[in-house]
Every structure is written in structure tokens, then in C-alpha cells.
Design an enzyme around this catalytic site. Structure first.
Site, PDB file in Angstrom:
ATOM      1  N   ASN A 128       0.807  -1.230   0.000  1.00 17.45           N
ATOM      2  CA  ASN A 128       0.000   0.000   0.000  1.00 17.45           C
ATOM      3  C   ASN A 128       0.836   1.274   0.000  1.00 17.45           C
ATOM      4  O   ASN A 128       0.360   2.326  -0.426  1.00 17.45           O
ATOM      5  CB  ASN A 128      -1.038  -0.018   1.131  1.00 17.45           C
ATOM      6  CG  ASN A 128      -0.423  -0.025   2.496  1.00 17.45           C
ATOM      7  OD1 ASN A 128       0.759  -0.334   2.649  1.00 17.45           O
ATOM      8  ND2 ASN A 128      -1.202   0.294   3.508  1.00 17.45           N
ATOM      9  N   ARG A 136      11.190   4.261   5.345  1.00 20.01           N
ATOM     10  CA  ARG A 136      10.980   4.495   6.779  1.00 20.01           C
ATOM     11  C   ARG A 136      11.814   3.516   7.613  1.00 20.01           C
ATOM     12  O   ARG A 136      12.282   3.834   8.697  1.00 20.01           O
ATOM     13  CB  ARG A 136       9.484   4.335   7.092  1.00 20.01           C
ATOM     14  CG  ARG A 136       9.062   4.902   8.410  1.00 20.01           C
ATOM     15  CD  ARG A 136       7.567   5.135   8.471  1.00 20.01           C
ATOM     16  NE  ARG A 136       6.822   3.900   8.643  1.00 20.01           N
ATOM     17  CZ  ARG A 136       5.492   3.855   8.784  1.00 20.01           C
ATOM     18  NH1 ARG A 136       4.788   4.974   8.747  1.00 20.01           N
ATOM     19  NH2 ARG A 136       4.874   2.714   8.947  1.00 20.01           N
ATOM     20  N   LYS A 151      12.357  -7.469   1.388  1.00 17.45           N
ATOM     21  CA  LYS A 151      11.418  -8.284   0.605  1.00 17.45           C
ATOM     22  C   LYS A 151      10.143  -7.455   0.418  1.00 17.45           C
ATOM     23  O   LYS A 151       9.324  -7.335   1.321  1.00 17.45           O
ATOM     24  CB  LYS A 151      11.068  -9.598   1.313  1.00 17.45           C
ATOM     25  CG  LYS A 151      10.332 -10.546   0.367  1.00 17.45           C
ATOM     26  CD  LYS A 151       9.258 -11.377   1.032  1.00 17.45           C
ATOM     27  CE  LYS A 151       7.878 -10.828   1.036  1.00 17.45           C
ATOM     28  NZ  LYS A 151       7.231 -10.461  -0.216  1.00 17.45           N
ATOM     29  N   GLU A 154       4.582  -8.829  -3.341  1.00 21.30           N
ATOM     30  CA  GLU A 154       4.572  -9.363  -4.709  1.00 21.30           C
ATOM     31  C   GLU A 154       3.962  -8.353  -5.690  1.00 21.30           C
ATOM     32  O   GLU A 154       4.444  -8.186  -6.806  1.00 21.30           O
ATOM     33  CB  GLU A 154       3.760 -10.657  -4.771  1.00 21.30           C
ATOM     34  CG  GLU A 154       3.772 -11.278  -6.157  1.00 21.30           C
ATOM     35  CD  GLU A 154       2.661 -12.309  -6.361  1.00 21.30           C
ATOM     36  OE1 GLU A 154       1.551 -12.119  -5.835  1.00 21.30           O
ATOM     37  OE2 GLU A 154       2.918 -13.291  -7.063  1.00 21.30           O
ATOM     38  N   GLU A 229       4.891  -3.258  12.412  1.00 21.21           N
ATOM     39  CA  GLU A 229       3.862  -2.245  12.119  1.00 21.21           C
ATOM     40  C   GLU A 229       2.702  -3.003  11.503  1.00 21.21           C
ATOM     41  O   GLU A 229       2.758  -3.384  10.325  1.00 21.21           O
ATOM     42  CB  GLU A 229       4.410  -1.198  11.135  1.00 21.21           C
ATOM     43  CG  GLU A 229       5.551  -0.359  11.679  1.00 21.21           C
ATOM     44  CD  GLU A 229       5.100   0.641  12.733  1.00 21.21           C
ATOM     45  OE1 GLU A 229       3.878   0.838  12.899  1.00 21.21           O
ATOM     46  OE2 GLU A 229       5.976   1.198  13.409  1.00 21.21           O
ATOM     47  N   CYS A 263      -3.104   1.770   6.669  1.00 20.48           N
ATOM     48  CA  CYS A 263      -3.311   1.172   7.996  1.00 20.48           C
ATOM     49  C   CYS A 263      -3.888   2.176   8.974  1.00 20.48           C
ATOM     50  O   CYS A 263      -4.442   1.784   9.994  1.00 20.48           O
ATOM     51  CB  CYS A 263      -1.988   0.626   8.502  1.00 20.48           C
ATOM     52  SG  CYS A 263      -0.724   1.885   8.460  1.00 20.48           S
ATOM     53  N   GLU A 438       8.467   3.938  14.258  1.00 18.73           N
ATOM     54  CA  GLU A 438       9.279   4.298  13.085  1.00 18.73           C
ATOM     55  C   GLU A 438       9.250   5.807  12.884  1.00 18.73           C
ATOM     56  O   GLU A 438       8.331   6.495  13.335  1.00 18.73           O
ATOM     57  CB  GLU A 438       8.736   3.585  11.848  1.00 18.73           C
ATOM     58  CG  GLU A 438       8.929   2.083  11.953  1.00 18.73           C
ATOM     59  CD  GLU A 438       8.654   1.337  10.661  1.00 18.73           C
ATOM     60  OE1 GLU A 438       7.790   1.766   9.879  1.00 18.73           O
ATOM     61  OE2 GLU A 438       9.314   0.306  10.439  1.00 18.73           O
TER      62      GLU A 438
HETATM   63  P1  NAP Z   1       0.424  -8.988   4.391  1.00 23.25           P
HETATM   64  O1  NAP Z   1      -0.384  -9.976   3.645  1.00 23.25           O
HETATM   65  O2  NAP Z   1       0.768  -9.286   5.796  1.00 23.25           O
HETATM   66  O3  NAP Z   1       1.741  -8.760   3.488  1.00 23.25           O
HETATM   67  C1  NAP Z   1       2.743  -7.864   3.843  1.00 23.25           C
HETATM   68  C2  NAP Z   1       4.088  -8.397   3.373  1.00 23.25           C
HETATM   69  O4  NAP Z   1       4.355  -9.636   4.011  1.00 23.25           O
HETATM   70  C3  NAP Z   1       4.147  -8.674   1.874  1.00 23.25           C
HETATM   71  O5  NAP Z   1       5.461  -8.429   1.427  1.00 23.25           O
HETATM   72  C4  NAP Z   1       3.830 -10.156   1.809  1.00 23.25           C
HETATM   73  O6  NAP Z   1       4.329 -10.788   0.634  1.00 23.25           O
HETATM   74  C5  NAP Z   1       4.581 -10.646   3.024  1.00 23.25           C
HETATM   75  N1  NAP Z   1       4.118 -11.914   3.551  1.00 23.25           N
HETATM   76  C6  NAP Z   1       2.872 -12.427   3.549  1.00 23.25           C
HETATM   77  N2  NAP Z   1       2.866 -13.621   4.197  1.00 23.25           N
HETATM   78  C7  NAP Z   1       4.150 -13.849   4.593  1.00 23.25           C
HETATM   79  C8  NAP Z   1       4.801 -14.896   5.320  1.00 23.25           C
HETATM   80  N3  NAP Z   1       4.144 -15.958   5.781  1.00 23.25           N
HETATM   81  N4  NAP Z   1       6.126 -14.773   5.560  1.00 23.25           N
HETATM   82  C9  NAP Z   1       6.811 -13.710   5.117  1.00 23.25           C
HETATM   83  N5  NAP Z   1       6.264 -12.685   4.437  1.00 23.25           N
HETATM   84  C10 NAP Z   1       4.934 -12.751   4.184  1.00 23.25           C
HETATM   85  O7  NAP Z   1      -0.271  -7.566   4.414  1.00 23.25           O
HETATM   86  P2  NAP Z   1      -0.979  -6.818   3.208  1.00 23.25           P
HETATM   87  O8  NAP Z   1      -2.363  -7.324   3.105  1.00 23.25           O
HETATM   88  O9  NAP Z   1      -0.132  -6.836   2.014  1.00 23.25           O
HETATM   89  O10 NAP Z   1      -0.986  -5.304   3.765  1.00 23.25           O
HETATM   90  C11 NAP Z   1      -2.061  -4.768   4.419  1.00 23.25           C
HETATM   91  C12 NAP Z   1      -1.888  -4.847   5.925  1.00 23.25           C
HETATM   92  O11 NAP Z   1      -0.735  -4.115   6.302  1.00 23.25           O
HETATM   93  C13 NAP Z   1      -3.044  -4.199   6.654  1.00 23.25           C
HETATM   94  O12 NAP Z   1      -3.397  -4.977   7.746  1.00 23.25           O
HETATM   95  C14 NAP Z   1      -2.474  -2.876   7.099  1.00 23.25           C
HETATM   96  O13 NAP Z   1      -3.123  -2.327   8.225  1.00 23.25           O
HETATM   97  C15 NAP Z   1      -1.048  -3.216   7.366  1.00 23.25           C
HETATM   98  N6  NAP Z   1      -0.186  -2.032   7.306  1.00 23.25           N
HETATM   99  C16 NAP Z   1       0.316  -1.569   8.473  1.00 23.25           C
HETATM  100  C17 NAP Z   1       1.103  -0.423   8.478  1.00 23.25           C
HETATM  101  C18 NAP Z   1       1.669   0.124   9.757  1.00 23.25           C
HETATM  102  O14 NAP Z   1       2.571   0.947   9.682  1.00 23.25           O
HETATM  103  N7  NAP Z   1       1.209  -0.313  10.918  1.00 23.25           N
HETATM  104  C19 NAP Z   1       1.371   0.223   7.265  1.00 23.25           C
HETATM  105  C20 NAP Z   1       0.841  -0.279   6.092  1.00 23.25           C
HETATM  106  C21 NAP Z   1       0.062  -1.437   6.129  1.00 23.25           C
HETATM  107  P3  NAP Z   1       3.362 -11.042  -0.629  1.00 23.25           P
HETATM  108  O15 NAP Z   1       2.951  -9.710  -1.122  1.00 23.25           O
HETATM  109  O16 NAP Z   1       4.229 -11.739  -1.592  1.00 23.25           O
HETATM  110  O17 NAP Z   1       2.205 -11.840  -0.124  1.00 23.25           O
END
Ligand code: NAP
Length: 458
Positions: A128, A136, A151, A154, A229, A263, A438
Site C-alpha cells: 500500500n 521508513r 522483501k 509481490e 507495524e 493502515c 518508526e
Molecule cells: P500482508 O499480507 O501481511 O503482506 C505484507 C508483506 O508480508 C508482503 O510483502 C507479503 O508478501 C509478506 N508476507 C505475507 N505472508 C508472509 C509470510 N508468511 N512470511 C513472510 N512474508 C509474508 O499484508 P498486506 O495485506 O499486504 O498489507 C495490508 C496490511 O498491512 C493491513 O493490515 C495494514 O493495516 C497493514 N499495514 C500496516 C502499516 C503500519 O505501519 N502499521 C502500514 C501499512 C500497512 P506477498 O505480497 O508476496 O504476499
């Protein structure tokens, strides 16, 4: 010159590559922190050059973000600037890593606290904010003297790779900023390697709470430092004393940035009975006037597509669940005619806590409104979540402002303000929204080890 500036070349081993088809075998122990002092003017100037190159190439970087994520170009330009500012900020912080001298009751001793880089940091980022979520972390890590392996998600690997090209141009030596794009089906395995290999000292992750828990589990075996995060469920509370126009402007800004896919986007609108109808009416009017769904590259688009069809399905599920339990669609409510990844900006009223959208992160353009009667009730609803990243409220009562700001169980609070992120301020959450902070003066600490030295015989 520059190769002596980072921990890897100061003695820590390189990350190894696995031969095709084979997994990395963890080594027995992780490297100790670097011997030298952490503060470093040369690292500072290299980070500053990287920042300058981002600014020089800001238009191309923004186009990459729009092309890979669908984010409207104007927002993508904003992200590039925000992202670059982390490199500038941490280039300055690189020169301000201080230790301490502590005087203890023992007259023949002095105590010192040294700060040293942690080592190799593995950085896993979401789609996102394909650029800012990297800088950051990486800005802080490199400023502290750590090397990084990134990493990216995707869906958005290109911003990470463009940053690598600019890092090369800035003169940051090979092996300091490393990127390993991988497909979703390999993310789990790559994540496990990064989190278990003893050569890695630090995991910094931004993404969902579910993935964060998996990575924490992996990291436990070798007791790595972690920064998390994670997801949020931001409440946006409008009290009777609020200025309706300001509250609606804040609601639009906090809910619909990146089509609701940040987020810190408001997930639940809690509106007090006396102001409820005026707020809902104005919010619906302003949504229709200001939100324009379209291709991110087209002038005037404020709402691009969601990242993929799964994301659209989640919004659809939250709307249909709420409607089936009694919510009213004020505006929007369905997929947009533009295509399968687009959803209409949607406002629901008569929402209750039993509905999915009240207790699950929607991560899309859905604003559900819950009516409440008292301040205590609003705080109780807001704090019922097991996550606590951001929270917002609108009030013109100074005593209430202090009470509510102190009671909300979140890491960041917007008071009469819907946009709160800034490189100067600490970003992070409480409860299951994460660990660590961060940006700000605190961000660099996540990549530094404290060493206490007791100097005796004086
Ligand atoms: P996600 O599914 O957890 O994916 C985030 C990253 O982790 C991607 O690079 C993903 O790779 C990787 N990943 C997924 N499963 C993994 C595993 N088992 N082992 C290692 N890496 C893995 O999250 P998302 O849906 O992309 O992002 C949205 C979420 O992020 C929301 O919940 C949002 O609130 C949160 N977010 C939090 C912040 C903050 O600062 N707190 C900021 C932005 C977003 P792939 O893309 O290859 O699956």
C-alpha cells in the site's frame, strides 16, 4: 571509502545465497554488534545523496507507484516526497547517535553506554506504500550502520528496485541495500529464512497482524530484535461539540486516502446522537462532490482501483454483512462499473458493533457510522478492539480533548485532524497493532544495540 561504513564490511558475515532448490541452513550464532561508533558523517552524506536523487526522479518514481499499485498519481507524488523525507531525516539522525556517561555510587568506577548497529536487518513491506514503507525502515537502518535485505510485496516490487538503482547512483556500496522480490507463493519460505537465519539480527515488518504473528513465531527461536507495524481498526469519533465541516473534511481525508487502503484509515465512525444526522448528511454530500473513481493516471481521479479482486471481495462482504444485519446504504454500496477491482466509495449508517465492519479491518472505501450517546460509550466501543494503531476524534471541549486523547488505546491520535503521519513524529501502534516506532528521533533506536561498559579502577 564507503565500504567501511556499514556493519557487514566491519566484520559481520554476508547473507548467503541458497543453491537452486536448496534452503539456507541456519548457522549457529548471529554476529555481535559492530565494534565502531555508530554515528557517521559519511553514511549521512550518502543517505542525503540518495534523498537528492529521489527528488530529482520524483515524477518517474510516482509513475512507478501508480503503475504497480493503482494509486492516483497525485497521491503517488505525495508518497514519493514522504518516502524521500525519511532518507533526508535519517541522513541527519546518522550524525546524532549519542551514548551516555552514568555516575554511579561507586567512586572508582564510571559507567558508559555505547550505541552500536544491530547487524543485518530483514525488512518485509506491504503494497500500500511501496516506497515509503521501505525508506521508513531502511533510512533508519542504514543511518545506524546496519545493512538491509528488503522483501517487497509481490504486487509492488518495482519501487523497491527503483530505489536500489538510485542507491547505486548515490554511491551506496553493493551489498548494503539488497532487494529480493519474490512471488506470493514463495513469501512464506523467504520470510522463514529471513526470520530464522542467525546471520539476521533484526526483523522489521509492515503488514497484517496475522502475518506479523507468523514472523514473530519464526524470530523467537534465535531471539531477534523485531519491529512490527501491523493492522489497525481506527475509530473516528465525532462528539456533539465538534465543528461538522471540519469533522467531515477530516473524515474524507482519513478514510479515503489510497481508496481506504492505509493502515491509519478510519475504519469505524462513532458519531454522537446530537450531531449524527448533520454529520451523515454532510459526509454523503462531500463524498459525492470530492471522490472521483478512475484510472490512477487520469487527471482528477481521487479513488483508484483496489489492489486486487480479493480486496474488493472483502469490502463487498463487509457491506452485505452490515446490510443483512440492518445497516442502511447512504451512498455507494457496490462494485463500480469501471471494472472488477473498483468499488464505489460507500457510506453506511445504522451500523452496530455486531457487524463485521465494526471489528475487522476493511482496508477499502467503506465508512460505517455507529451512533452513540455518551463519551464513556464511545471510548468503550473504540477500545473494544484488540488492535490500536491510530484514532481520531473531533471535539471543541478542551477537557474532553485531554480525557479522550489519554484514554484511547492507540499509538497515534488525531485531535480535530484526519492526517497525522509525518517523518518527525513516532509512527506505531499498541496492542496487536505492533511493536516499536518508526520515523522521528525514536526510529533509529530500533536498529541500535545498547552496550553498557563499566570502567573501573579509577
Ligand atoms: P500482508 O499480507 O501481511 O503482506 C505484507 C508483506 O508480508 C508482503 O510483502 C507479503 O508478501 C509478506 N508476507 C505475507 N505472508 C508472509 C509470510 N508468511 N512470511 C513472510 N512474508 C509474508 O499484508 P498486506 O495485506 O499486504 O498489507 C495490508 C496490511 O498491512 C493491513 O493490515 C495494514 O493495516 C497493514 N499495514 C500496516 C502499516 C503500519 O505501519 N502499521 C502500514 C501499512 C500497512 P506477498 O505480497 O508476496 O504476499
Amino acid at each position: 571509502m564507503a565500504t567501511c561504513l556499514w556493519l557487514r564490511s566491519c566484520g559481520a558475515p554476508r547473507l548467503r545465497s541458497a543453491p537452486p532448490g536448496r534452503r539456507l541452513r541456519p548457522r549457529a550464532s548471529r554476529p555481535a554488534p559492530a565494534a565502531g561508533p555508530a554515528a557517521c558523517p559519511e553514511r549521512s552524506s550518502l543517505l542525503r545523496k540518495w534523498y537528492d536523487l529521489m527528488i530529482q526522479n520524483k515524477d518517474d518514481l510516482a509513475k512507478i507507484i501508480t503503475a504497480e499499485s493503482g494509486k492516483p498519481l497525485k497521491e503517488a507524488q505525495g508518497e514519493v516526497l514522504y518516502s524521500a523525507l525519511f532518507l533526508e531525516w535519517f541522513s541527519e539522525e546518522a550524525r546524532r547517535i549519542y551514548g551516555d556517561i552514568i555516575y554511579t555510587p561507586a567512586k572508582d568506577k564510571r559507567a558508559l553506554v555505547l550505541k552500536q548497529p544491530l547487524g543485518v536487518a530483514a525488512v518485509i513491506t506491504p503494497w500500500n506504500f511501496p516506497s515509503a514503507m521501505i525508506t521508513r525502515k531502511v533510512g533508519a537502518a542504514l543511518a545506524a550502520g546496519c545493512t538491509v535485505v528488503v522483501k517487497p510485496a509481490e504486487d509492488t516490487p518495482f519501487s523497491a528496485l527503483a530505489l536500489a538503482e538510485l542507491a547505486n547512483q548515490a554511491g551506496i556500496p553493493p551489498g548494503i541495500y539488497n532487494v529480493i522480490p519474490c512471488s506470493r507463493k514463495n513469501a512464506r519460505e523467504v520470510g522463514e529464512v529471513l526470520c530464522t537465519d542467525p546471520l539476521v539480527s533484526k526483523i522489521s515488518f509492515t503488514g497484517s497482524t496475522a502475518t506479523g504473528k507468523v514472523l514473530l513465531h519464526h524470530a523467537a527461536n534465535s531471539v531477534k530484535r523485531v519491529s512490527m507495524e501491523l493492522g489497525g481498526l481506527a475509530p473516528f469519533i465525532v462528539f456533539d461539540s465538534a465543528n461538522v465541516d471540519q469533522a467531515v473534511a477530516g473524515a474524507l481525508a482519513s478514510k479515503f486516502r489510497n481508496s481506504g487502503q492505509t493502515c491509519v484509515c478510519s475504519n469505524r465512525f462513532l458519531v454522537q446522537r446530537g450531531i449524527h444526522d448533520a454529520f451523515v448528511k454532510k459526509f454523503a454530500e462531500e463524498m459525492k462532490k470530492n471522490l472521483h473513481v478512475g484510472n490512477g493516471f487520469e487527471e482528477g481521479t481521487t479513488q483508484g482501483p483496489l489492489i486486487n479482486e480479493k480486496a474488493v471481495e472483502k469490502v463487498e462482504k463487509h457491506v452485505s454483512d452490515a446490510v443483512s444485519k440492518g445497516a442502511t446504504v447512504v451512498t455507494g454500496g457496490k462494485r463500480h462499473q469501471l471494472g472488477k477491482n473498483f468499488f464505489e466509495p460507500t457510506l453506511l449508517s445504522n451500523v452496530t458493533q455486531e457487524m463485521l465492519c465494526s471489528h475487522e479491518e476493511t482496508f477499502g472505501p467503506l465508512a460505517p457510522v455507529i451512533k452513540f450517546n455518551t463519551e464513556e460509550e464511545a471510548i468503550a466501543i473504540a477500545n473494544a478492539a484488540d488492535v490500536g494503531l491510530a484514532g481520531y476524534f473531533y471535539s471543541q471541549d478542551p477537557a474532553q480533548i485531554w480525557r479522550v486523547a489519554e484514554q484511547l488505546e492507540v499509538g497515534m491520535v488525531g485531535v480535530n485532524e484526519g492526517l497525522i503521519s509525518s517523518v518527525e513524529c513516532p509512527f506505531g501502534g499498541v496492542k496487536q497493532s505492533g511493536l516499536g516506532r518508526e520515523g522521528s528521533k525514536y526510529g533509529i533506536d530500533e536498529y541500535l544495540e545498547l552496550k553498557y561498559v563499566c570502567y573501573g579502577g579509577l
